[in-house]
Design an enzyme around this catalytic site. Structure first.
Site, PDB file in Angstrom:
ATOM      1  N   GLU A  43       0.786  -1.162   0.044  1.00 48.13           N
ATOM      2  CA  GLU A  43      -0.076  -0.244  -0.018  1.00 48.13           C
ATOM      3  C   GLU A  43       0.741   1.321   0.100  1.00 48.13           C
ATOM      4  OE1 GLU A  43      -2.407   3.410   1.053  1.00 48.13           O
ATOM      5  OE2 GLU A  43      -0.617   2.570   2.251  1.00 48.13           O
ATOM      6  N   GLU A  44       1.916   1.264   0.791  1.00 48.90           N
ATOM      7  CA  GLU A  44       2.637   2.698   0.876  1.00 48.90           C
ATOM      8  C   GLU A  44       3.400   3.097  -0.492  1.00 48.90           C
ATOM      9  OE1 GLU A  44       2.677   4.384   3.230  1.00 48.90           O
ATOM     10  OE2 GLU A  44       2.035   3.406   5.081  1.00 48.90           O
TER      11      GLU A  44
ATOM     12  N   HIS B 106       3.164   8.936   9.455  1.00 53.53           N
ATOM     13  CA  HIS B 106       4.250   8.616   8.918  1.00 53.53           C
ATOM     14  C   HIS B 106       5.614   9.239   9.615  1.00 53.53           C
ATOM     15  CE1 HIS B 106       2.931   7.307   4.585  1.00 53.53           C
ATOM     16  NE2 HIS B 106       2.365   6.645   5.545  1.00 53.53           N
TER      17      HIS B 106
HETATM   18 ZN   LIG Z   1      -1.807   3.436   5.332  1.00 54.52          ZN
END
Ligand SMILES: [Zn+2]
Length: 340
Positions: free
Chosen positions: A212-213, A313
């Protein structure tokens, strides 16, 4: 919370997620849930429902931010290249692990080259970037040759110490709560479905995505019968955001555009009927596995909900109440009717 802490402690930068996917696989095996791995290395768990002609899919991702060795420097330090979207300042001073291609693991610290204030007058003013940030390896190495003799090479994965902590006040502080908090919630939900003997209205797939990242974790392995696709991923907090660490965040729009209107209204209705604390929000710089699935051409009803994560993040944190509210909404959602 314990499960989330366990997940966060397993290094899993995008591109090197086998260990964490195996952990999830074993967890589901114990519950006797049918799983299979896709070629990308993600995991799909399926629970048959009353109606098998229409499916529902939920996803959360186990991959995290990380880095790769870009260059073995002449001074015995490592230059890195980032995996995923974040700033160098968010990892400055962090302990890390370097995994060689042969599976050997070394520890180190991510530092500015010019860190010592006793030596570098302008240390505070210099830009945190690929040129100035390097890894100091916890081994007696002073040259590129000595580093290579350890087996460290360009392309080795670097993971950041998550420093998981659960506080008595109910917070969990850790890197990678995006999106391991949601993975923990989905695993717990599957456990609850099994232990309470709940029959789901539709066959439901749980995709534990592992890319996903980097943008394409959950855009495949969607059955043609799938009508609804809900990504469970972190809610973004900051100035002007309504998302907080105590409620479930229902995303109405992100960089990819609005999420499906009927599904959003359905989720709000479920939250209100069941007295679940929720917030509607727009995430300005964000894309999810649900938007990736839409982009790859799937004709689905797509949505995005998740726990609110502070300082995403970077130095992430959320509260147990946000986890609980997300879990509750999902519990009612998987037992509800499809919106179309
Ligand atoms: Zn995420």
């Amino acid at each position: 919370m314990k499960l989330i802490a366990d997940l966060a402690a397993i290094p899993s930068p995008s591109g090197n997620t086998n260990e964490v996917v195996t952990f999830v696989e074993n967890f589901l095996k114990e519950l006797q849930v049918h799983t299979y791995r896709n070629r990308k290395g993600g995991l799909i768990a399926t629970i048959d429902g009353q109606d098998n002609s229409k499916h529902r899919m939920l996803t959360a991702h186990v991959d995290t931010l990380g880095a790769m060795v870009k260059e073995v420097k002449a001074n015995g330090r490592l230059k890195i290249d980032l995996i995923g979207g974040f700033r160098y300042n968010s990892i400055e001073g962090e302990y890390c692990q370097i995994e060689t291609q042969n599976g050997k693991k070394y520890t180190g610290t991510i530092l500015m080259h010019q860190t010592s204030v006793h030596v570098y007058k302008d240390a505070g003013k210099l830009e945190r970037n690929q040129e100035n940030i390097e890894i100091r390896i916890d081994e007696k190495v002073h040259s590129a040759a000595e580093v290579r003799a350890l087996g460290i090479e360009v392309g080795d994965f670097v993971s950041f110490d998550p420093r998981v902590e659960i506080t008595p006040s109910g917070y969990i502080k850790s890197r990678h709560l995006d999106d391991k908090a949601s993975v923990g919630i989905l695993l717990q939900l599957i456990k609850q479905i099994k232990s309470e003997g709940i029959t789901l209205p539709y066959t439901t797939h749980f995709l534990i995505s592992n890319n996903e990242e980097i943008g394409y974790g959950g855009n495949s392995n969607i059955t043609p019968e799938t009508v609804e696709y809900l990504a469970v991923d972190m809610g973004a907090m900051g100035d002007g955001q309504s998302t907080d660490e105590y409620t479930v965040s229902i995303c109405v729009k992100d960089s990819s555009g609005p999420y499906h209107y009927e599904l959003r209204k359905h989720l709000v209705r479920l939250a209100e009927e069941n007295k679940i604390g929720y917030k509607l929000d727009i995430y300005p710089f964000y894309g999810s596995d649900a938007s990736a699935a839409i982009r790859s051409g799937h004709d689905i009803v797509h949505g995005l909900i998740g726990p609110g994560i502070d300082s995403s993040h970077a130095f992430e944190r959320t509260h147990v109440s946000s986890i609980e509210n997300t879990a509750k909404l999902l519990y009612f959602y998987v037992q509800s009717n499809l919106v179309i």
